[in-house]
Write a protein that holds these residues in place. Structure first.
Motif, PDB file in Angstrom:
ATOM      1  N   LYS A 165      -5.626 -14.971  11.564  1.00 31.54           N
ATOM      2  CA  LYS A 165      -4.950 -13.641  12.017  1.00 31.54           C
ATOM      3  C   LYS A 165      -4.041 -13.933  11.268  1.00 31.54           C
ATOM      4  O   LYS A 165      -2.822 -14.239  10.544  1.00 31.54           O
ATOM      5  CB  LYS A 165      -4.602 -14.417  13.022  1.00 31.54           C
ATOM      6  N   GLY A 166      -3.481 -12.227  11.489  1.00 25.85           N
ATOM      7  CA  GLY A 166      -2.921 -11.941  10.609  1.00 25.85           C
ATOM      8  C   GLY A 166      -2.585 -12.046   9.019  1.00 25.85           C
ATOM      9  O   GLY A 166      -1.623 -11.045   8.213  1.00 25.85           O
ATOM     10  N   SER A 167      -3.766 -12.307   8.423  1.00 22.98           N
ATOM     11  CA  SER A 167      -4.100 -11.729   7.236  1.00 22.98           C
ATOM     12  C   SER A 167      -4.469 -10.774   5.965  1.00 22.98           C
ATOM     13  O   SER A 167      -4.499 -10.610   4.919  1.00 22.98           O
ATOM     14  CB  SER A 167      -4.577 -13.155   6.837  1.00 22.98           C
ATOM     15  N   THR A 168      -4.580  -9.280   6.970  1.00 23.70           N
ATOM     16  CA  THR A 168      -5.457  -8.509   6.623  1.00 23.70           C
ATOM     17  C   THR A 168      -4.074  -6.825   6.540  1.00 23.70           C
ATOM     18  O   THR A 168      -4.319  -6.158   6.524  1.00 23.70           O
ATOM     19  CB  THR A 168      -6.668  -8.067   7.270  1.00 23.70           C
ATOM     20  N   PHE A 169      -3.166  -7.619   6.874  1.00 26.61           N
ATOM     21  CA  PHE A 169      -1.700  -6.434   6.868  1.00 26.61           C
ATOM     22  C   PHE A 169      -0.972  -7.053   5.481  1.00 26.61           C
ATOM     23  O   PHE A 169       0.192  -8.388   6.129  1.00 26.61           O
ATOM     24  CB  PHE A 169      -0.782  -6.582   8.291  1.00 26.61           C
ATOM     25  N   GLY A 170      -0.534  -6.336   5.209  1.00 26.82           N
ATOM     26  CA  GLY A 170       0.068  -7.387   4.660  1.00 26.82           C
ATOM     27  C   GLY A 170       1.800  -6.678   3.832  1.00 26.82           C
ATOM     28  O   GLY A 170       2.406  -5.712   3.853  1.00 26.82           O
ATOM     29  N   SER A 171       2.644  -7.791   3.459  1.00 27.12           N
ATOM     30  CA  SER A 171       4.706  -7.469   3.729  1.00 27.12           C
ATOM     31  C   SER A 171       5.187  -7.067   2.328  1.00 27.12           C
ATOM     32  O   SER A 171       4.317  -7.646   1.854  1.00 27.12           O
ATOM     33  CB  SER A 171       4.987  -8.319   4.253  1.00 27.12           C
ATOM     34  N   ARG A 172       6.278  -6.187   2.746  1.00 26.45           N
ATOM     35  CA  ARG A 172       6.455  -5.964   0.775  1.00 26.45           C
ATOM     36  C   ARG A 172       7.331  -6.700   0.084  1.00 26.45           C
ATOM     37  O   ARG A 172       8.128  -7.623   0.764  1.00 26.45           O
ATOM     38  CB  ARG A 172       7.174  -4.686   0.725  1.00 26.45           C
ATOM     39  N   SER A 173       7.398  -6.955  -0.680  1.00 28.74           N
ATOM     40  CA  SER A 173       8.271  -8.012  -1.842  1.00 28.74           C
ATOM     41  C   SER A 173       9.509  -7.379  -1.462  1.00 28.74           C
ATOM     42  O   SER A 173       9.847  -5.851  -1.419  1.00 28.74           O
ATOM     43  CB  SER A 173       7.453  -7.748  -2.886  1.00 28.74           C
ATOM     44  N   ALA A 174      10.497  -8.068  -1.843  1.00 32.57           N
ATOM     45  CA  ALA A 174      11.929  -7.721  -1.998  1.00 32.57           C
ATOM     46  C   ALA A 174      11.896  -7.093  -3.432  1.00 32.57           C
ATOM     47  O   ALA A 174      13.385  -5.953  -2.566  1.00 32.57           O
ATOM     48  CB  ALA A 174      12.876  -9.157  -2.409  1.00 32.57           C
ATOM     49  N   ALA A 175      11.250  -6.714  -4.327  1.00 33.54           N
ATOM     50  CA  ALA A 175      11.394  -5.852  -5.295  1.00 33.54           C
ATOM     51  C   ALA A 175      11.078  -4.223  -5.076  1.00 33.54           C
ATOM     52  O   ALA A 175      11.345  -3.677  -5.642  1.00 33.54           O
ATOM     53  CB  ALA A 175      11.424  -6.312  -6.199  1.00 33.54           C
ATOM     54  N   CYS A 176      10.061  -4.383  -3.885  1.00 34.07           N
ATOM     55  CA  CYS A 176       9.327  -3.170  -3.747  1.00 34.07           C
ATOM     56  C   CYS A 176      10.092  -2.405  -3.179  1.00 34.07           C
ATOM     57  O   CYS A 176      11.033  -2.161  -2.165  1.00 34.07           O
ATOM     58  CB  CYS A 176       7.407  -3.456  -3.172  1.00 34.07           C
ATOM     59  N   GLY A 177      10.458  -0.611  -3.840  1.00 37.34           N
ATOM     60  CA  GLY A 177      11.343   0.646  -2.990  1.00 37.34           C
ATOM     61  C   GLY A 177      12.397   0.152  -3.271  1.00 37.34           C
ATOM     62  O   GLY A 177      13.850   0.901  -2.926  1.00 37.34           O
ATOM     63  N   GLY A 178      13.266  -1.202  -4.363  1.00 38.26           N
ATOM     64  CA  GLY A 178      14.158  -1.332  -5.005  1.00 38.26           C
ATOM     65  C   GLY A 178      14.520  -0.954  -6.346  1.00 38.26           C
ATOM     66  O   GLY A 178      13.088  -0.426  -6.866  1.00 38.26           O
ATOM     67  N   LEU A 179      15.644  -0.973  -7.124  1.00 42.86           N
ATOM     68  CA  LEU A 179      15.586  -1.399  -8.301  1.00 42.86           C
ATOM     69  C   LEU A 179      16.097  -2.810  -9.564  1.00 42.86           C
ATOM     70  O   LEU A 179      16.861  -3.215  -8.688  1.00 42.86           O
ATOM     71  CB  LEU A 179      16.528  -0.619  -8.536  1.00 42.86           C
ATOM     72  N   VAL A 180      15.074  -3.327 -10.198  1.00 42.87           N
ATOM     73  CA  VAL A 180      16.115  -4.235 -10.050  1.00 42.87           C
ATOM     74  C   VAL A 180      16.378  -4.209 -11.967  1.00 42.87           C
ATOM     75  O   VAL A 180      15.578  -3.759 -12.590  1.00 42.87           O
ATOM     76  CB  VAL A 180      14.353  -4.570 -10.665  1.00 42.87           C
ATOM     77  N   ILE A 181      17.502  -4.451 -12.206  1.00 43.37           N
ATOM     78  CA  ILE A 181      18.452  -4.499 -13.111  1.00 43.37           C
ATOM     79  C   ILE A 181      17.828  -5.722 -14.089  1.00 43.37           C
ATOM     80  O   ILE A 181      18.629  -6.745 -13.764  1.00 43.37           O
ATOM     81  CB  ILE A 181      20.213  -4.247 -13.232  1.00 43.37           C
TER      82      ILE A 181
END
Length: 629
Positions: A189-205
């Motif tokens: 249960k709950g395995s078919t909805f993925g949460s995003r990673s901390a880097a997704c949507g942000g900017l990594v320097i």
């Protein structure tokens, strides 16, 4: 890759310690594909050169996690600064990789790297649950929902172990949120909805350079309990629905956002995978750069994550430079900047990578290079802040406004007032429909004013075949002013002495206009600065057209009439070819009073998006009221 014997027969082995999967280049430019051990052994010579920016950033994080695991982290800021100054010895990291080659094996049956070995049971019981390997390719999801749109999978073919390694690294660092195609009866249960990673949507320097230079700068001290323990393979999750927070820096760098299992074929390639949601992270209240695994994320001035959408293109450096100077303590940017200041050296060149995601789709992948010379210029702090403040105040600022100025010495050494003027010159019009495209011809007033007299005379000369020689002399003066030109006497006798220079320039521009396009109207009803809002091609007009904007900028920077001649000549010819004619009376008045007030009025006429009042006949020098238009 080698084949090793296993209890169930031959099992392909793909340990990253030995598998060539990292694209590098030597100083001579020769490319190569190296294993993890080889990259660390030759770290002072090779650079990462993969063309996929997301994989470049993920590979740096893998090298960072390995180096932390090898115990090479500096204990404090003094040791870190010594490391930056003298370099980092990568031999301990290479030894660690050789000793833990089994932990880095993609196809290990029990603890595969960055995968869930328990899914082997699922593969045996539900072989239909496997999906094509290219499901892992996030670059196939640009402008399409990655987790539910699989049109690209119809052409899915087996990939090599090296390619599969890159797909897993990118997934675990950059995965997006959204529905995952699969069945809860298979994965839970709950395995078919993925949460995003901390880097997704942000900017990594991250620092750039050789592998040794990258790690020397990037490997910062982790105070408190140290880097912690890395988790190279997925282990069972907490109770159903329970969330976790990464316990340490190394744990966060190897956090398993997805449960993945590569189904290796006999020849060592991968055609199908098992894929589901991995560890879910609990919502954290600590400042972003104090959270494990987030020290290389850029932030806003308030400490919030700087979204990737804040950067409009590869040349938009202003938000990144501003974030570099306002980065909070604990972040990599702050630590590296303070080390460079303390050592009196230049910061490293850096790469900033990010992706913008919206409704389960990747809109854009951002990859911006910032030279160390720009980061080390202390004037960049105020200059970048000024650009960002201007963007915030300008309702119609074009994308990337001001970033190009940050690479110009004149802008960096300018005062705030001068910087504001330069940025206002870059503002784009908000409505292309407000461009002037033509105007109603208007004869000058029938008065004895010398300006009106000369303007009427210009019309007569332009229409008569008997004055062709005079017009040719005026055109010649426009190209090369000469006091012995025969046309000088014909013009200057009509106006008082104080108007001689302005009158000659106006008459010469008139002649050049007629020569460029005799079909254009003889008289016009718009100031030349306003007329130039129509200059350009297609939908790029006026301030939005680079060449036109550059010509007008030269005009506005001119301090005397001689400096005006060449750029005005170019603008007048362009207007003629477009069937447009400036108001010659207005032009002569403005040239005769050329100074700061007139330049400011011309700037407003060119950059404002509001139409001029109907029937405006006053020159800029005579009436400043039009500045509010």
């Amino acid at each position: 890759m080698t084949a090793t014997a296993a209890t169930a027969g031959f099992r392909p082995s793909a340990s990253l310690a030995e598998l060539p999967f990292i694209e590098v280049a030597y100083p001579c430019g020769k490319p190569a594909l190296l294993s993890l051990v080889q990259v660390l052994e030759q770290g002072d010579r090779v650079r990462l050169v993969t063309t996929d920016p997301l994989l470049w950033a993920a590979t740096v994080r893998l090298l960072l996690a390995v180096t932390y695991a090898a115990g090479s982290a500096p204990s404090g800021k003094q040791q870190y600064r010594h490391q930056v100054l003298h370099g980092l010895d990568l031999e301990p990291a290479a030894r660690w990789v050789r000793a833990h080659a089994g932990d880095l094996d993609l196809f290990d049956p029990h603890k595969p790297l960055f995968q869930d070995g328990s899914l082997h049971a699922v593969a045996e019981e539900r072989p239909d649950a496997a999906i094509p390997v290219l499901y892992l390719d996030v670059t196939a999801a640009v402008r399409r929902p990655l987790l539910s749109d699989h049109r690209h999978l119809h052409a899915s073919v087996p990939v090599s172990a090296a390619r599969a390694a890159g797909l897993i690294l990118v997934q675990q660092m950059w995965c997006m949120s959204g529905r995952i195609t699969g069945s809860e009866s298979v994965y839970g249960k709950g395995s078919t909805f993925g949460s995003r990673s901390a880097a997704c949507g942000g900017l990594v320097i991250q620092p750039d350079g050789t592998v040794s230079q990258v790690l020397s700068w990037r490997l910062i001290p982790v105070l408190g309990r140290g880097p912690g323990t890395a988790h190279w393979t997925y282990t069972s999750r907490p109770a159903r629905g329970q969330r976790q927070a990464p316990p340490s820096e190394s744990g966060a760098l190897t956090w398993h956002h997805r449960r993945i299992l590569l189904l290796a074929q006999d020849e060592g390639t991968v055609a199908r995978v098992l894929f589901a949601q991995g560890r879910r992270t609990v919502k954290q209240t600590a400042p972003l750069t104090d959270r494990p695994g987030c020290r290389d994320l850029l932030t806003t001035e308030s400490g919030a994550p700087l979204p990737a959408m804040a950067v409009t293109g590869e040349e938009d450096t202003a938000p990144l430079l501003h974030s570099w100077w306002t980065a909070p303590a604990g972040s990599w940017a702050h630590t590296a900047r303070r080390a460079a200041e303390a050592l009196g050296c230049q910061p490293p060149d850096v790469r900033v990578t990010g992706l913008t995601a919206n409704h389960k789709k990747i809109d854009n992948v951002r990859h911006v290079f910032l030279p160390g010379s720009l980061l080390g210029d202390s004037r960049g702090k105020s200059a970048a802040a000024h650009v960002m403040n201007t963007r915030a105040q300008a309702a119609e600022a074009r994308p990337g406004l001001g970033s190009a100025h940050l690479h110009q010495e004149t802008f960096m050494r300018s005062s705030d007032t001068e910087r504001t003027t330069a940025l206002l010159d870059d503002l784009a019009p908000g409505d292309l429909g407000l461009f002037v495209t033509a105007d109603t011809p208007r004869r000058p007033a029938e008065t004895d004013d010398p300006v009106d007299v000369l303007t009427r005379k210009l019309g007569t000369w332009g229409r008569s075949h008997r004055t062709r020689a005079l017009m040719a002399d005026l055109a010649a003066w426009a190209a090369e002013p000469n006091p012995t030109n025969p046309a000088c006497a014909s013009v200057t006798r009509l106006v008082p002495e104080e108007l001689h220079e302005a009158a000659m320039l106006t008459a010469a521009l008139f002649a050049a206009h007629r020569r460029a396009a005799s079909s254009a109207p003889v008289y016009g009803n718009s100031p030349i600065a306003r007329l130039m809002r129509a200059g350009g091609t297609g939908r790029r007009r006026g301030p939005g057209h680079r060449a036109t904007r550059a010509s007008v900028t030269l005009v506005l920077d001119a301090q005397c009439l001689e400096d005006l001649r060449a750029p005005l000549l170019h603008l007048v010819r362009d207007a003629a070819r477009g069937g447009m004619t400036p108001d010659w009376t207005c032009l002569l008045h403005d040239l005769s009073s050329w100074g700061p007030a007139v330049r400011q009025a011309w700037r407003a006429q060119f950059y404002t998006a509001s139409p001029l009042p109907p029937g405006r006949e006053q020159p800029a020098s005579a009436d400043e009221g039009h500045l509010a238009a």
